[in-house]
Structure formats: structure tokens, C-alpha cells
Design an enzyme around this catalytic site. Sequence first.
Site, mmCIF file in Angstrom:
data_model
loop_
_atom_site.group_PDB
_atom_site.id
_atom_site.type_symbol
_atom_site.label_atom_id
_atom_site.label_comp_id
_atom_site.label_asym_id
_atom_site.label_seq_id
_atom_site.Cartn_x
_atom_site.Cartn_y
_atom_site.Cartn_z
ATOM 1 N N GLY A 98 -11.698 -52.271 -6.505
ATOM 2 C CA GLY A 98 -10.762 -51.123 -6.683
ATOM 3 C C GLY A 98 -10.668 -50.229 -5.548
ATOM 4 O O GLY A 98 -11.112 -50.379 -4.363
ATOM 5 N N CYS A 99 -10.378 -48.815 -5.730
ATOM 6 C CA CYS A 99 -10.147 -47.963 -4.708
ATOM 7 C C CYS A 99 -11.924 -47.775 -4.084
ATOM 8 O O CYS A 99 -12.599 -47.594 -4.795
ATOM 9 C CB CYS A 99 -9.726 -46.537 -5.185
ATOM 10 S SG CYS A 99 -9.942 -45.273 -4.147
#
Length: 243
Positions: free
Chosen positions: A68-69
Amino acid sequence: MSFVQFLSDHRPSRGALARAGAAAVLAASALAVLPIAFAAEDPVVIAPPKMDMPASTAQTETAVFAGGCFWGVQGVFQHVKGVTKAVSGYAGGDAAGATYDKVSGGRTRHAEAVQVTYDPKQVTYGQLLQIYFSVAHDPTQLNRQGPDTGTQYRSALFPANPAQRKVAEAYIAQLNQSKVWPKPIVTTLETLPAFYPAEAYHQDFLLRNPGHPYIAFNDLPKVEALEKLFPASYHADAVRVTR
């Protein structure tokens, strides 16, 4: 649907906050004062890997994690004892596509990733994997993580050598067999031609912006979970890329 569940399902993504403008950011900031335990995915208590890297005399080793981020993944590993550096960047594509604007389009093959440099005498690759799967992200989400969607947010490991790959493969099989998640792990093992550090404004983002709505909703709970579930591995004084 409960109000708490609504908040959990409607956490602001980075792109949404950027597009919505100042009013939406202010509204998200107001919601961020609610208990952040309602924000991020719940951490999962998992057993340590049965197989780990052999003892090493090397001063440092490196490992690359995507989940993810990269703001949150970097923030977690910056608080792990034995980690000497954690750099946000791009893995899986070529140099020409390794910019945030291009990677955000989801067409460069890159994943937002974090390159972790660590002292193998203080923390092992297997221990880093346990933290990665337990608190840094949800390994059952395909091509997304929380509010962010796209292949650039995929769950992926980029082993630095055959020994790391063997440990990662064995651990994924172990976790799938234990059925601690109701869905199978989708984490991929990929080759790493090169790792490209992200732009300077992405580095140490969680540490520099703890009040940012995205960080408050999605990432600070991960660091809190690290401290709670892995107290022996937690280091309050985070390592930084910038000074």
C-alpha cells in the site's frame, strides 16, 4: 451499518484529499479526532516464521517491502529496533517510470515500496516479515490497501537473494495453512532489477506530518499496533531519511 463502520469504510485516500480541496481536508481533520482504532485495518496476531535467515556476520542487510501507501509502511519500519534506514520508493518497474506522477497512474509496473536496511544481529528478515504481515498492511487485499486502489498499492515482496525468497515463500505457506485470515494471502514475490527512492517530500512523511488526515486515519494506528504487539521490537526514536 454502524457509524464506526461507515468511517472505517470511507477513510480519505491521498488522491481524494488532493482533489477535494481545503474544505474536505478540514472535514477529514475533524473526523480524525475520533479514536483512531476505528481507522486502519485491525492488526493480526500471527506466529513467527518457522524458517528464518541463517546467522550472518554482515553489518547490514537490505529488504524491500510493498504494502500500500509507502508512508505507512516506512513509518512502521522506522520504529523497529535494528532497522538503520527505511526509504520510500518504487520497485518493479524501470527508471523512466519511477516518479510519483507516473506511478500513481498504475501503468508503470511499479509498486510503492520501502527499502529497509537493518542489522541482522539485532533483527532478522523473518522478524521483519512478521511485522510486515501483522501490522504494516493487510496481505489479503488484492491490488489495493485500505482506501487506495491500483497495482501500485499491491502487496509484494522483492527478495534481495535466494535465501530471502525461500524464507518468504515458507512463511506465506505457513500463514496460509494457519488460516489466521479468512481469505488467502495475495502477496507476490517479485524480482527487483532496481529500487528507486521516491521524491524527497515523501520521505519521513508520517514522522513529519502526524496530523495529516490520511496519516491519522490509516497509518498512525499501524505504529501503535507495532508498539502494542511487538514491544521488544519497538523503538520510540524512529530512524529518519532526512535530518
